[in-house]
Scaffold this active site. Structure first.
Site, mmCIF file in Angstrom:
data_model
loop_
_atom_site.group_PDB
_atom_site.id
_atom_site.type_symbol
_atom_site.label_atom_id
_atom_site.label_comp_id
_atom_site.label_asym_id
_atom_site.label_seq_id
_atom_site.Cartn_x
_atom_site.Cartn_y
_atom_site.Cartn_z
ATOM 1 N N LYS A 261 79.339 77.319 79.464
ATOM 2 C CA LYS A 261 80.785 77.123 79.305
ATOM 3 C C LYS A 261 81.063 76.295 78.053
ATOM 4 O O LYS A 261 80.217 75.500 77.637
ATOM 5 C CB LYS A 261 81.328 76.351 80.521
ATOM 6 C CG LYS A 261 81.394 77.139 81.803
ATOM 7 C CD LYS A 261 82.005 76.293 82.908
ATOM 8 C CE LYS A 261 82.070 77.065 84.221
ATOM 9 N NZ LYS A 261 82.967 78.224 84.194
ATOM 10 N N ARG B 242 79.478 83.915 93.238
ATOM 11 C CA ARG B 242 79.292 85.136 94.033
ATOM 12 C C ARG B 242 77.811 85.368 94.334
ATOM 13 O O ARG B 242 77.465 85.915 95.370
ATOM 14 C CB ARG B 242 79.924 86.326 93.302
ATOM 15 C CG ARG B 242 79.344 86.592 91.937
ATOM 16 C CD ARG B 242 80.277 87.399 91.037
ATOM 17 N NE ARG B 242 81.403 86.608 90.537
ATOM 18 C CZ ARG B 242 82.367 87.080 89.757
ATOM 19 N NH1 ARG B 242 82.351 88.339 89.378
ATOM 20 N NH2 ARG B 242 83.359 86.308 89.365
HETATM 21 N N1 BES Z 1 83.495 77.913 88.861
HETATM 22 C C1 BES Z 1 83.951 78.944 88.009
HETATM 23 C C2 BES Z 1 85.401 79.323 88.261
HETATM 24 C C3 BES Z 1 86.419 78.382 87.695
HETATM 25 C C4 BES Z 1 86.759 78.449 86.364
HETATM 26 C C5 BES Z 1 87.055 77.495 88.504
HETATM 27 C C6 BES Z 1 87.702 77.585 85.850
HETATM 28 C C7 BES Z 1 88.001 76.634 87.990
HETATM 29 C C8 BES Z 1 88.326 76.682 86.663
HETATM 30 C C9 BES Z 1 83.105 80.196 88.201
HETATM 31 O O1 BES Z 1 81.787 79.973 88.503
HETATM 32 C C10 BES Z 1 83.145 80.920 86.911
HETATM 33 O O2 BES Z 1 82.623 80.423 85.957
HETATM 34 N N2 BES Z 1 83.764 82.083 86.912
HETATM 35 C C11 BES Z 1 83.903 82.873 85.736
HETATM 36 C C12 BES Z 1 83.608 84.292 86.118
HETATM 37 C C13 BES Z 1 83.445 85.208 84.947
HETATM 38 C C14 BES Z 1 82.190 84.866 84.194
HETATM 39 C C15 BES Z 1 83.401 86.621 85.442
HETATM 40 C C16 BES Z 1 85.329 82.715 85.232
HETATM 41 O O3 BES Z 1 86.249 82.689 86.023
HETATM 42 O O4 BES Z 1 85.490 82.635 84.019
HETATM 43 MN MN MN Z 2 80.587 79.709 86.787
#
Ligand code: BES
Ligand code: MN
Ligand code: ZN
Length: 500
Positions: free
Chosen positions: A280, A354
């Protein structure tokens, strides 16, 4: 905190302060407001008349008055209740929390709130009021060595005119358990990730289980390996912290539920989400300590269940894992096999929630779950779609989804259904494996997350809650501090109690 039920002589309650709700456009010409107005020398009427206070939700007005010799209290707080026509039981809780936070700031130690039932059930109002008063006292100051909040509400009394003292007292006790359990969830979600790694999360769950009489089993990586949980384990590979699967079991002494029925609550417990190799951006990554909020909700809800002892069994499962980009980390394009035999092509290691839920949900069903509700801070997309005002709910059984929405409505937590279906499921077909963990690019992000999890449900009725937008509040509210919200604890508890 001490709790008292009062059924007459509100004005003479043995507390520092009195609090009462005032509806929008209400005046002090009759009922309890009239009595209080007389007590404090007509200041309620004049404050309303001057429009300094209009009874809008969240508004407050505060008075200090002389005792008439009989009454102990010398403070009065008016709390706006908004439109009478929109007033719901859950609003009574928010009012109570608002009063408790406001009065604590003024160093008041004890207060009595006059319940304004307006048709609502007295027990429900007492429960939500006590829960909110307890929850209102939560602060983010655990790690502060100075500027800590040292003020405390020590006594909360609820006045229900002509009510039944025993009923109200019992309901207040229920509320206290619920509020404490919400704060338990919030404390977990607030913990920094160097403190709360999967092993620590498991320890806290184990200790809690012992205290409230739940069974608790912790599956370590060797055990999960044996069970073939390649999907979950792919996420912990980049971390020095070993993954743990927390399994909590509540079994009632005497069950009234349908034979063979078992509800499972399954939570995403990513104690920190760096994104892994699909790392990230630095900005905002710190927020990812709350990526275990789904797991924290399961643990807090199970705590309340252990103490409130409903007559149906409940299984609680948390997949506690840290997602780090260490040298053994999973690479985008790796293929792993989950415990149900399905192969998964991992194309983005940041879609890790997931992956851990896949094996957790499959395990819940193997343990006999016939209904599964999973909860997770799963997608950023849900924040774009619904903001912080609604939790997304998706599922394969409309009745279960409807029940969750209804329980949420009763408890003051909003859920909004998003669709699933074959066309969406097609979007996660992999070229080289059964499925891939992302699909569709930026399209339908929350739904794609859900249909991935659905691949691991066999026959159970299943619903998925995406709490990414609702598990953390960026700003303080009159009734609660900013930070973790314990969203869904109350709704899930209601769901359990309704299936008795
Ligand atoms: N924990 C995150 C989701 C999230 C993102 C929660 C921002 C709160 C704020 C999750 O694990 C994630 O990174 N999801 C990705 C999925 C994508 C790679 C398909 C997302 O939402 O960007
Ligand atoms: Mn994630
Ligand atoms: Zn995540």
């Amino acid at each position: 905190m001490k709790f008292q039920a009062i059924t007459d002589n509100f004005q003479d309650a043995d507390v520092d302060a009195l609090a009462v709700a005032v509806f929008k456009d209400e005046n002090a010409a009759s009922g309890i407001l009239k009595d209080l107005d007389e007590l404090i020398g007509g200041h309620i009427a004049s404050t309303i008349k001057s429009e300094e206070f209009k009874g809008e939700a969240g508004e407050t007005a505060y008075f200090i008055f002389e005792s008439n010799g009989k009454n102990k209290a010398s403070r009065l707080l008016l709390v706006g209740a908004g439109d009478r026509a929109d007033y719901k039981t859950s609003d009574a809780g928010i009012l109570a929390g608002t009063a408790a936070r406001n009065l604590r700031k003024r160093n008041v130690k004890s207060f009595a709130l006059a319940a304004r039932l307006d048709g609502a059930d007295a027990s429900e109002v007492a429960t939500t009021a006590a829960a909110n008063v307890v929850a209102s006292q939560f602060e983010l100051d655990k790690y502060k060595s100075s500027d800590k909040n040292d003020r405390k509400i020590e006594t909360f009394a609820l006045f229900v005119e002509g009510g039944n003292v025993k009923n109200i007292k019992d309901s207040l006790t229920r509320g206290e358990i619920i509020g404490d359990s919400m704060n338990f969830t919030r404390d977990l979600a607030n913990e920094p990730p160097n403190v709360l790694h999967p092993t620590e999360m498991a320890k806290r769950a184990e200790k809690m289980a012992k205290e409230v009489g739940l069974k608790c089993e912790i599956l370590d990586e060797a055990k999960m390996e044996k069970l073939g949980m390649g999907s979950l384990l792919s996420v912990s590979k980049g971390s020095d912290q070993p993954a743990k699967m927390i399994v909590l079991r509540y079994e009632p002494k005497k069950s009234t539920g349908k034979r063979g029925e078992l509800l499972a609550l399954v939570g995403k417990g990513i104690t920190f989400d760096t994104g892994g190799i699909s790392i990230k951006p630095a900005e905002g990554m710190d927020a990812m300590k709350y990526d275990m909020s789904g797991g924290a909700t399961v643990i807090g809800t199970m705590r309340a269940i252990g103490l409130l002892k409903p007559t149906v069994p409940v299984l609680g499962i948390v997949a506690a894992v840290e997602n780090m980009p260490g040298s053994s980390a999973t690479r985008p394009s790796d293929v792993v096999t989950a415990s149900n035999g399905k192969t998964v092509e991992i194309l983005n290691t940041d879609a890790e929630g997931r992956l851990v839920l896949a094996d957790a949900v499959a395990y819940a069903e193997k343990q006999g779950a016939t209904r599964i509700v999973d909860m997770a801070t799963l997608t950023g997309a849900v924040i774009i779609a619904l903001g912080d005002l609604n939790t997304a709910v998706l599922g394969n059984d409309q009745q279960l989804v409807d029940e969750i929405i209804e329980c949420g409505r009763e408890m003051g937590e909003n859920f909004w259904q998003l669709p699933i279906g074959k066309e969406y499921s097609k979007m996660i077909k992999s070229d080289i494996a059964d499925i891939k963990n992302i699909g569709g690019g930026r399209k339908a992000g929350t739904i794609i997350g859900a249909v991935f999890i659905q691949e691991f449900v066999k026959n159970a009725k299943w619903a998925h809650l995406d709490i990414a937008g609702t598990a953390w509040s960026d700003d303080a509210k009159p009734h609660r501090a900013k930070g973790p919200t314990a969203i869904a604890v109350r709704t899930l508890l209601k769901l359990v109690e309704k299936s008795q």
